[in-house]
Design an enzyme around this catalytic site. Sequence first.
Site, PDB file in Angstrom:
ATOM      1  N   LYS D 171      79.815  35.935  26.310  1.00  0.00           N
ATOM      2  CA  LYS D 171      78.485  35.396  26.578  1.00  0.00           C
ATOM      3  C   LYS D 171      77.395  36.234  25.900  1.00  0.00           C
ATOM      4  CE  LYS D 171      74.660  34.192  28.656  1.00  0.00           C
ATOM      5  NZ  LYS D 171      73.944  32.960  28.767  1.00  0.00           N
ATOM      6  N   LYS D 239      66.811  41.511  28.839  1.00  0.00           N
ATOM      7  CA  LYS D 239      67.872  42.141  29.638  1.00  0.00           C
ATOM      8  C   LYS D 239      69.232  41.954  28.974  1.00  0.00           C
ATOM      9  CE  LYS D 239      69.983  39.610  32.146  1.00  0.00           C
ATOM     10  NZ  LYS D 239      70.594  38.577  32.998  1.00  0.00           N
TER      11      LYS D 239
HETATM   12  N1  LIG Z   1      67.908  30.213  32.404  1.00  0.00           N
HETATM   13  C1  LIG Z   1      68.879  30.115  31.513  1.00  0.00           C
HETATM   14  O1  LIG Z   1      68.776  29.362  30.520  1.00  0.00           O
HETATM   15  C2  LIG Z   1      70.122  30.900  31.662  1.00  0.00           C
HETATM   16  C3  LIG Z   1      70.199  31.986  32.504  1.00  0.00           C
HETATM   17  N2  LIG Z   1      71.355  32.699  32.611  1.00  0.00           N
HETATM   18  C4  LIG Z   1      71.484  33.882  33.480  1.00  0.00           C
HETATM   19  O2  LIG Z   1      71.573  33.419  34.797  1.00  0.00           O
HETATM   20  C5  LIG Z   1      71.019  34.385  35.677  1.00  0.00           C
HETATM   21  C6  LIG Z   1      69.912  33.742  36.516  1.00  0.00           C
HETATM   22  O3  LIG Z   1      68.900  33.295  35.617  1.00  0.00           O
HETATM   23  P1  LIG Z   1      67.772  32.231  36.053  1.00  0.00           P
HETATM   24  O4  LIG Z   1      68.305  31.338  37.084  1.00  0.00           O
HETATM   25  O5  LIG Z   1      67.266  31.671  34.778  1.00  0.00           O
HETATM   26  O6  LIG Z   1      66.681  33.233  36.620  1.00  0.00           O
HETATM   27  P2  LIG Z   1      65.708  33.119  37.898  1.00  0.00           P
HETATM   28  O7  LIG Z   1      64.681  34.179  37.676  1.00  0.00           O
HETATM   29  O8  LIG Z   1      65.271  31.727  38.104  1.00  0.00           O
HETATM   30  O9  LIG Z   1      66.682  33.510  39.068  1.00  0.00           O
HETATM   31  C7  LIG Z   1      66.910  34.857  39.459  1.00  0.00           C
HETATM   32  C8  LIG Z   1      67.767  34.866  40.683  1.00  0.00           C
HETATM   33  O10 LIG Z   1      67.914  36.209  41.137  1.00  0.00           O
HETATM   34  C9  LIG Z   1      67.545  36.257  42.508  1.00  0.00           C
HETATM   35  N3  LIG Z   1      66.973  37.539  42.883  1.00  0.00           N
HETATM   36  C10 LIG Z   1      65.784  38.066  42.498  1.00  0.00           C
HETATM   37  N4  LIG Z   1      65.586  39.278  43.056  1.00  0.00           N
HETATM   38  C11 LIG Z   1      66.685  39.524  43.804  1.00  0.00           C
HETATM   39  C12 LIG Z   1      67.087  40.623  44.609  1.00  0.00           C
HETATM   40  N5  LIG Z   1      66.334  41.707  44.725  1.00  0.00           N
HETATM   41  N6  LIG Z   1      68.269  40.535  45.239  1.00  0.00           N
HETATM   42  C13 LIG Z   1      69.044  39.449  45.097  1.00  0.00           C
HETATM   43  N7  LIG Z   1      68.720  38.369  44.351  1.00  0.00           N
HETATM   44  C14 LIG Z   1      67.551  38.422  43.707  1.00  0.00           C
HETATM   45  C15 LIG Z   1      66.559  35.176  42.666  1.00  0.00           C
HETATM   46  O11 LIG Z   1      66.446  34.827  44.022  1.00  0.00           O
HETATM   47  P3  LIG Z   1      65.183  34.009  44.555  1.00  0.00           P
HETATM   48  O12 LIG Z   1      64.893  33.010  43.459  1.00  0.00           O
HETATM   49  O13 LIG Z   1      65.692  33.461  45.806  1.00  0.00           O
HETATM   50  O14 LIG Z   1      64.071  35.035  44.708  1.00  0.00           O
HETATM   51  C16 LIG Z   1      67.146  34.088  41.812  1.00  0.00           C
HETATM   52  O15 LIG Z   1      68.110  33.402  42.509  1.00  0.00           O
HETATM   53  C17 LIG Z   1      70.512  35.521  34.814  1.00  0.00           C
HETATM   54  O16 LIG Z   1      71.498  36.539  34.768  1.00  0.00           O
HETATM   55  C18 LIG Z   1      70.354  34.876  33.474  1.00  0.00           C
HETATM   56  O17 LIG Z   1      70.469  35.834  32.438  1.00  0.00           O
HETATM   57  C19 LIG Z   1      72.459  32.330  31.902  1.00  0.00           C
HETATM   58  C20 LIG Z   1      72.437  31.216  31.083  1.00  0.00           C
HETATM   59  C21 LIG Z   1      71.270  30.450  30.857  1.00  0.00           C
END
Ligand SMILES: NC(=O)C1=CN([C@@H]2O[C@H](COP(=O)(O)OP(=O)(O)OC[C@H]3O[C@@H](n4cnc5c(N)ncnc54)[C@H](OP(=O)(O)O)[C@@H]3O)[C@@H](O)[C@H]2O)C=CC1
Lengths: 299, 299, 299, 299
Positions: D171, D239
């Site tokens: 990835k 990141k």
């Molecule tokens: N967006 C994209 O196109 C893609 C993203 N990804 C990867 O997927 C992952 C999520 O990305 P994405 O959904 O876009 O990002 P978001 O910023 O939308 O989501 C981040 C997630 O992390 C959670 N979070 C934040 N702070 C904490 C904490 N202190 N403890 C526990 N959980 C926490 C959030 O919870 P809450 O929202 O409830 O605060 C949320 O569920 C990342 O690793 C990203 O690199 C991979 C492929 C594609």
Amino acid sequence: MSKLGFIGLGIMGGPMGLNLIKAGHEVAIWSHSKNKVAALAEKGGIACATPAEVAKHSECTFLCVGNTEMSREVILGQDGLIEGAAEGTLVVDCSTISPSAARRIAAKLAEKGVGFLDAPCTGSKAGAEGASLTFMVGGPKETFEKVRPWFETMGKLLYYCGGIGMGLHAKLSQNMILGSLLQAFNESLVLSTKAGVDPELMLDILNNSAARSGFISIKAPMVFARNFTTNFSVKWLEKDLELMLESAAELNVPAPLTAISKQLLQAAIAKGYGEDDICGSIRVLEDITGTTVAARPKE
Amino acid sequence: MSKLGFIGLGIMGGPMGLNLIKAGHEVAIWSHSKNKVAALAEKGGIACATPAEVAKHSECTFLCVGNTEMSREVILGQDGLIEGAAEGTLVVDCSTISPSAARRIAAKLAEKGVGFLDAPCTGSKAGAEGASLTFMVGGPKETFEKVRPWFETMGKLLYYCGGIGMGLHAKLSQNMILGSLLQAFNESLVLSTKAGVDPELMLDILNNSAARSGFISIKAPMVFARNFTTNFSVKWLEKDLELMLESAAELNVPAPLTAISKQLLQAAIAKGYGEDDICGSIRVLEDITGTTVAARPKE
Amino acid sequence: MSKLGFIGLGIMGGPMGLNLIKAGHEVAIWSHSKNKVAALAEKGGIACATPAEVAKHSECTFLCVGNTEMSREVILGQDGLIEGAAEGTLVVDCSTISPSAARRIAAKLAEKGVGFLDAPCTGSKAGAEGASLTFMVGGPKETFEKVRPWFETMGKLLYYCGGIGMGLHAKLSQNMILGSLLQAFNESLVLSTKAGVDPELMLDILNNSAARSGFISIKAPMVFARNFTTNFSVKWLEKDLELMLESAAELNVPAPLTAISKQLLQAAIAKGYGEDDICGSIRVLEDITGTTVAARPKE
Amino acid sequence: MSKLGFIGLGIMGGPMGLNLIKAGHEVAIWSHSKNKVAALAEKGGIACATPAEVAKHSECTFLCVGNTEMSREVILGQDGLIEGAAEGTLVVDCSTISPSAARRIAAKLAEKGVGFLDAPCTGSKAGAEGASLTFMVGGPKETFEKVRPWFETMGKLLYYCGGIGMGLHAKLSQNMILGSLLQAFNESLVLSTKAGVDPELMLDILNNSAARSGFISIKAPMVFARNFTTNFSVKWLEKDLELMLESAAELNVPAPLTAISKQLLQAAIAKGYGEDDICGSIRVLEDITGTTVAARPKE
Ligand SMILES: NC(=O)C1=CN([C@@H]2O[C@H](COP(=O)(O)OP(=O)(O)OC[C@H]3O[C@@H](n4cnc5c(N)ncnc54)[C@H](OP(=O)(O)O)[C@@H]3O)[C@@H](O)[C@H]2O)C=CC1
Ligand SMILES: NC(=O)C1=CN([C@@H]2O[C@H](COP(=O)(O)OP(=O)(O)OC[C@H]3O[C@@H](n4cnc5c(N)ncnc54)[C@H](OP(=O)(O)O)[C@@H]3O)[C@@H](O)[C@H]2O)C=CC1
Ligand SMILES: NC(=O)C1=CN([C@@H]2O[C@H](COP(=O)(O)OP(=O)(O)OC[C@H]3O[C@@H](n4cnc5c(N)ncnc54)[C@H](OP(=O)(O)O)[C@@H]3O)[C@@H](O)[C@H]2O)C=CC1
């Protein structure tokens, strides 16, 4: 005379500890390699089995280990300093480690009433042996004043830089310049040599120019003599640049030059030069270009 | 006393020409800006209408113009030195230009029996005014010896570097280091300042460290005072790095650090800092990070 | 049928000229290597002794030579096109050269009443042979329309991009992306391979991801098969990035990624891979890291 | 129907969890923001107070949180999955985190008899919503086969890449290419636009060239429309590049291009664009050069 401790008897730590002993202090010692402990015990150090044991003996324990991970382990890990240190005693970390890690370590020690200074140094092997190191210190001012006489046994210049981590920031900023200066020197000398300029003439010119620098004056002759004996290793400079880049990321400061310099040190490590002196990194570019930056035979 | 010529009366060329006049020589002068010619004519220079006219008057004509293009134009272009220079006279180019262009220019002059030296200098504005420049010289040794007394009127240190172009290689290698040192300084100071270290303390530390350098000692205080008055402009350093990268490409030497440093100078030019002193380039990173590397108000 | 000219019978120019001949035109030809002229003369080209002679014969002369210097020489140099070209005839430069040089060349031709288009192409060797090239064209719209049918004999897609030089800008911007994509691919595949991921699986994943790209789909299998037969050589891509960096400097656009990619191509040239296909550049990083990005033997 | 868990209901995790629910599974949910839990509970999710509670309910718990630190915290921290997970159950981490951290996490879970897969995904928001994600999976083959049907509820393409951490390597290698492609696109489009080429024409050309790529086809129109609504944020790509550089350092692979791309993303974050879509990073270069890569008004 004081009851002190010293942890990490490497290139830097060995002579630093010895200088404390020579000054008449009772110095408890521990190092990762038992033979280094034995060697310094012969010169008057008190060999201990663990960092905790060192701390138990000491009102102030110095350490100078390789990197953040080792520092954390030796201070907070199993049998670490924290297990033996009494309330009111001090830990002074002379290793070059991550400023934010230093802050986290200090906080853990504070919970137990143990004080902390970050006190990275410069001056390399010669400075450690000759007690002419420079210390850049972060932490409470009064702690600094308390430790001052012991610093003065190991070094000549003391800089008080502010709260915990600030000594490290000051030190790392310096190595950030060194790291790119090293690579700039490598590019410049490989190029001028390939163009046909005599390396020794080039150094003479540099030493009399706006581009003159302590680093080049000292290291260039070693390169010309193909002497890469380690004073400061490629792997530790690479580590320092990595720490700097982490700090830069935390503070949102882009540092493209530092980033490239770090990658070029990584190339040197990949080629097997990681344990050599930083000036040995020039061989990466020499290999690629088929040039050798060596002194020309004199008639 | 000799009949000499001087072309290009800018930051460097103006005081250099004046020093020749003060030494009692008959100096014919020309510059792109008429007012600069007039100003020096008042101090004893002989104003000429074209470079060719200067050459007609002179046994040796010096020039110090901005870049390769200007140098070529002033020497080989219409009304250029070549049109007025008699067989056996000399042209000494003190501009920092492309080594391979210098070789081509020398070859053209040689066809007419006119000698050539490349003699770029360092020492900046202060060195030009105080007659304490350093010259790095390429060309035939005997030509160098002939010109030596006049060089000594304008400078203090003379380096004979080898055949034509070698003076330029030596000079550019120096600026190659300077260019990356400048950018390393920028990154380091913006970062340490943002981390909370006092810039003046940081400079003090640097001046006493392995990373100390002539450049930083001189330029840092100017940055702290926000004084970007031009001694050596961003645009000319950018040009020097470009010349260096061209040489590196000709000689197949990869120079990634120099390449990045050059791009960052380009960013400074894009932001409108091209005419300022090179130390003004720090503002690019300051702008991006919202930091200012200024002296702190003293209590 | 028309009287045309073609100059420069290399990997691209050879098949392009042949396609014009096959379409029934009378094509006068010249190339730097006499044997290439002879070979195409056997297939119906009219061999000429100089570019000037080609121009004398032709209402429109195409050229596809290596770089800016060659283009200038063939058009404006001794025995160049400009010496033979009648008023009202056209010169169409399909080489990838400097946009500002193209503007200067066009201006010189205009003084003699000769029209000019910059018409760099993409599609590589296969596109040239299969008459499926893409042309990006700069110059007067009506000139473009006049040349259109001949372009269509050599290519499939025509883009009219604006005034003189704009075809080159469009083409170079494309290679700017290609250059960094190539290096990103090199870093990514060397790293994933060293980490233990099967290169062919990695390619499969890439081809089904947001990072998929024409370049990777085509070149990766060649790397895996260790087939570096030249379709587009490292040295020409290096040149294109250099042209791009020159344009970027003229327009004050910092381009750090392109600058680094160019230096890495220079490293490949230094290692002796300059004449190989661009995908062969991966060997620089393979050499440094001791990794080979090859297909794994199948059971 | 199975008892599953889902942790982390962000851009990706929200729709992924919903797809599991829609398929009829009993899905226990937890997220850092309570409102996100409440929203999905309304659509059939079972709200839990802690990750441990989710694990207690589930034979397999998926998570998709932001970074390594969050992942470690949610799995191994206080009230983490490890506290609730019964022997023989599974944890499947869909976050993009450090491969070596994943290996350490898996080892901790294994001590308790809990299985682990690293299963980062691609396809962005649209893929998560449309159940058309691609998963790259590392871990024991039989665990992968067990989880397969649930993956197929959320995605379309499954790649089994090898042992633990190999999904992440695959990835991240992909995003390594994406990261440099993004910056190459930024440089290329800012330059061509400043040179005068119509951005939409430029895209048309790119889409029909060897430099065509999935990323550019999708993101360029968003840039032209100045639409930087987040699908994949600058801060997460930064990141990912950091994770890649860490892996590269562990494996001694120099990656200069990736290092520069990362610094440029840091500049975007410094300028306040960290939460925007990655295509919004172009504004750093636009700001420096005074150019806007926008669609031209159509007549
Ligand atoms: N967006 C994209 O196109 C893609 C993203 N990804 C990867 O997927 C992952 C999520 O990305 P994405 O959904 O876009 O990002 P978001 O910023 O939308 O989501 C981040 C997630 O992390 C959670 N979070 C934040 N702070 C904490 C904490 N202190 N403890 C526990 N959980 C926490 C959030 O919870 P809450 O929202 O409830 O605060 C949320 O569920 C990342 O690793 C990203 O690199 C991979 C492929 C594609
Ligand atoms: N050399 C120089 O010029 C300068 C170095 N520094 C910094 O000083 C520090 C020490 O550098 P230097 O002395 O050159 O390096 P050395 O490699 O000589 O010393 C490393 C030290 O770390 C110890 N160590 C190694 N592994 C472990 C472990 N797993 N747990 C605990 N301790 C361990 C070593 O112990 P042992 O030897 O007993 O195995 C040794 O004392 C570094 O942070 C470096 O950056 C700062 C300024 C200048
Ligand atoms: N400043 C420094 O610290 C140092 C500078 N140098 C080098 O010395 C050279 C001069 O630099 P500096 O004096 O600082 O720069 P300036 O910008 O002050 O001077 C540039 C000179 O070029 C002349 N010039 C400008 N345009 C033309 C033209 N079209 N045709 C002919 N001449 C032209 C100018 O003439 P006019 O002013 O009459 O218009 C002026 O004499 C450069 O190559 C620089 O790299 C070397 C060492 C140190």
